[in-house]
Design an enzyme around this catalytic site. Structure first.
Site, short mmCIF file in Angstrom:
data_model
loop_
_atom_site.label_atom_id
_atom_site.label_comp_id
_atom_site.label_asym_id
_atom_site.label_seq_id
_atom_site.Cartn_x
_atom_site.Cartn_y
_atom_site.Cartn_z
N TRP A 162 0.83 -1.21 0.00
CA TRP A 162 0.00 0.00 0.00
C TRP A 162 0.86 1.26 0.00
O TRP A 162 0.62 2.21 -0.74
CB TRP A 162 -0.94 -0.02 1.19
CG TRP A 162 -1.98 1.06 1.25
CD1 TRP A 162 -2.42 1.69 2.38
CD2 TRP A 162 -2.75 1.63 0.18
NE1 TRP A 162 -3.40 2.60 2.08
CE2 TRP A 162 -3.63 2.58 0.72
CE3 TRP A 162 -2.78 1.41 -1.19
CZ2 TRP A 162 -4.51 3.34 -0.03
CZ3 TRP A 162 -3.67 2.17 -1.97
CH2 TRP A 162 -4.51 3.11 -1.39
N SER A 169 -7.96 -9.46 -0.83
CA SER A 169 -8.13 -9.20 0.60
C SER A 169 -7.49 -10.30 1.44
O SER A 169 -7.94 -11.45 1.41
CB SER A 169 -9.61 -9.08 0.93
OG SER A 169 -9.81 -9.11 2.33
N ARG A 170 -6.48 -9.95 2.21
CA ARG A 170 -5.87 -10.92 3.11
C ARG A 170 -6.86 -11.39 4.18
O ARG A 170 -6.83 -12.54 4.61
CB ARG A 170 -4.64 -10.31 3.78
CG ARG A 170 -3.52 -9.98 2.83
CD ARG A 170 -2.25 -9.61 3.55
NE ARG A 170 -2.36 -8.40 4.35
CZ ARG A 170 -2.11 -7.18 3.90
NH1 ARG A 170 -1.73 -7.00 2.65
NH2 ARG A 170 -2.21 -6.13 4.70
N LYS A 198 -4.71 1.01 8.50
CA LYS A 198 -6.09 0.79 8.94
C LYS A 198 -6.10 -0.12 10.16
O LYS A 198 -5.53 -1.21 10.13
CB LYS A 198 -6.91 0.15 7.81
CG LYS A 198 -7.03 1.03 6.56
CD LYS A 198 -7.80 0.33 5.46
CE LYS A 198 -7.92 1.21 4.21
NZ LYS A 198 -8.67 0.57 3.12
N GLU A 248 -5.13 -7.71 9.35
CA GLU A 248 -5.55 -6.67 10.29
C GLU A 248 -6.85 -7.03 11.00
O GLU A 248 -7.09 -6.62 12.13
CB GLU A 248 -5.70 -5.33 9.57
CG GLU A 248 -4.40 -4.74 9.04
CD GLU A 248 -3.50 -4.17 10.13
OE1 GLU A 248 -3.82 -4.33 11.33
OE2 GLU A 248 -2.47 -3.58 9.78
N LYS A 255 -14.29 -2.96 9.04
CA LYS A 255 -14.64 -3.76 7.86
C LYS A 255 -13.72 -4.96 7.71
O LYS A 255 -14.11 -5.98 7.12
CB LYS A 255 -14.65 -2.89 6.60
CG LYS A 255 -13.35 -2.15 6.32
CD LYS A 255 -12.35 -2.95 5.52
CE LYS A 255 -11.05 -2.19 5.36
NZ LYS A 255 -9.99 -2.95 4.68
#
Length: 333
Positions: free
Chosen positions: A11, A250-251, A103, A277, A187
């Site tokens: 990112w 998406s991990r 995040k 996360e 999320k």
């Protein structure tokens, strides 16, 4: 403008490329000397295979690059944000903005990450959060999306908006830093749950239900903590939720798939090979929900699976057989 991106993960690298394209003088910092050297030599980040790093992008493992920058972009994993902010604080010129793109919620304190950054860097630096539906794999290749620049200080939010915005990355400004940060963190918990549903073999109906009710929980906690409910209907709420729950980039979703298939939590986390996360956010969501007294059954179910070994299929059954509710709270007088 001279900008240092602190954190050379996928990112941070993707955003460094956006800033470079926008004509800024950009340095990408890695916490590992070896990683910086390899990226400098190969002109590629192994986390973004096939994406060339232009020669104009400076790559370093030395934080001294911050000494004359106008903005620092904090792009480390959530667990390293406070430590990194502490390291950069004495180097950051007065007035330089700290742009937080990580995040999460700090596990030890349950603080929003911007609050942790503010505690470490002190006054004299606007702290702006930049978030939205934005897989690095796509942003680095110039695939269009939109983000939100959030800060109570309108001028600071709009300055960051100007830094990043171009024809492939649209940026909106918002004063609701609380809602933007909580949407970005929570999320990930719902995306992990969505992956579990995929791993269990459930279908589109299940995922739609999970995402919708998960969004309700996110907004419920957010409002209790001072966020605006409308923020959760925007890019950093439903927008980020959709992309994280549905994409194999998406991990969090990929980790959830493994758990739903019966892989033990610790092994699933290891197999992803990068920070998940949602695992950390589930613990802080549990703590925050208890602290402010709001009900978050899906997030609580995730916490029980991840930290107390409860059976995934069993908690789905418990969620489905909870006492009956009205969909919209307090709609009937």
């Amino acid at each position: 403008m001279k900008i240092t991106v602190v954190g050379s993960g996928a990112w941070g690298t993707a955003l460094a490329l956006v800033l470079l394209e926008n004509g800024h003088d950009v340095t990408l910092w890695s916490h590992r000397e070896e990683s910086a050297r390899q990226m400098e030599e190969r002109r590629e980040n192994p986390m973004l295979p096939g994406v060339a790093l232009p020669s104009q992008l400076k790559i370093t493992a030395r934080l001294e690059s911050l000494s004359d920058c106008r903005a620092a972009v904090l792009a480390t994993p959530s667990f390293a944000v406070r430590e990194t902010a502490r390291k950069i604080a004495p180097l950051l010129p007065h007035g330089a903005a700290a742009v937080l793109v990580s995040k999460g919620i700090e596990k030890e304190t349950s603080l929003r990450l911007s609050q942790a950054v503010r505690e470490e860097i002190g006054p004299g630096h606007p702290v702006v959060v930049l978030s939205g539906p934005s897989h690095a794999e796509e942003v680095s290749r110039g695939i269009p999306t939109a983000l939100v620049s959030a800060c109570e200080d309108r001028l600071a939010a709009e300055q960051v908006q100007d830094l990043f915005m171009n024809e492939r990355l649209r940026v909106y400004a918002s004063p609701d830093i609380v809602g933007v940060e909580l949407g970005a963190a929570l999320k990930n918990v719902i995306a992990l749950c969505a992956g579990c549903c995929d791993g269990l073999g459930y279908g589109d109906n299940t995922k739609a239900m999970l995402m919708t009710r998960g969004l309700t929980e996110m907004a419920r906690l957010g409002v209790a903590m001072g966020a605006k409910k409308e923020t959760f209907a925007g890019l950093t709420g439903i927008g980020d939720l959709i992309v994280t729950c549905t994409s194999m980039h998406s991990r969090n979703r990929r980790c959830g798939i493994l758990i739903g298939q019966g892989v033990p939590v610790e092994r699933a986390l290891q197999e992803i090979g990068a920070v998940v996360e949602g695992y950390y956010a589930a613990a802080t969501a549990h703590a925050l929900a208890e602290k402010v007294g709001v009900e978050m059954p899906i997030a609580e179910a995730a916490y029980q699976v991840l930290y107390h070994g409860k059976d995934v299929r069993g908690v789905v059954g418990e969620l489905m057989t909870r006492e009956k509710k009205h969909e919209i709270e307090d709609i009937w007088v």
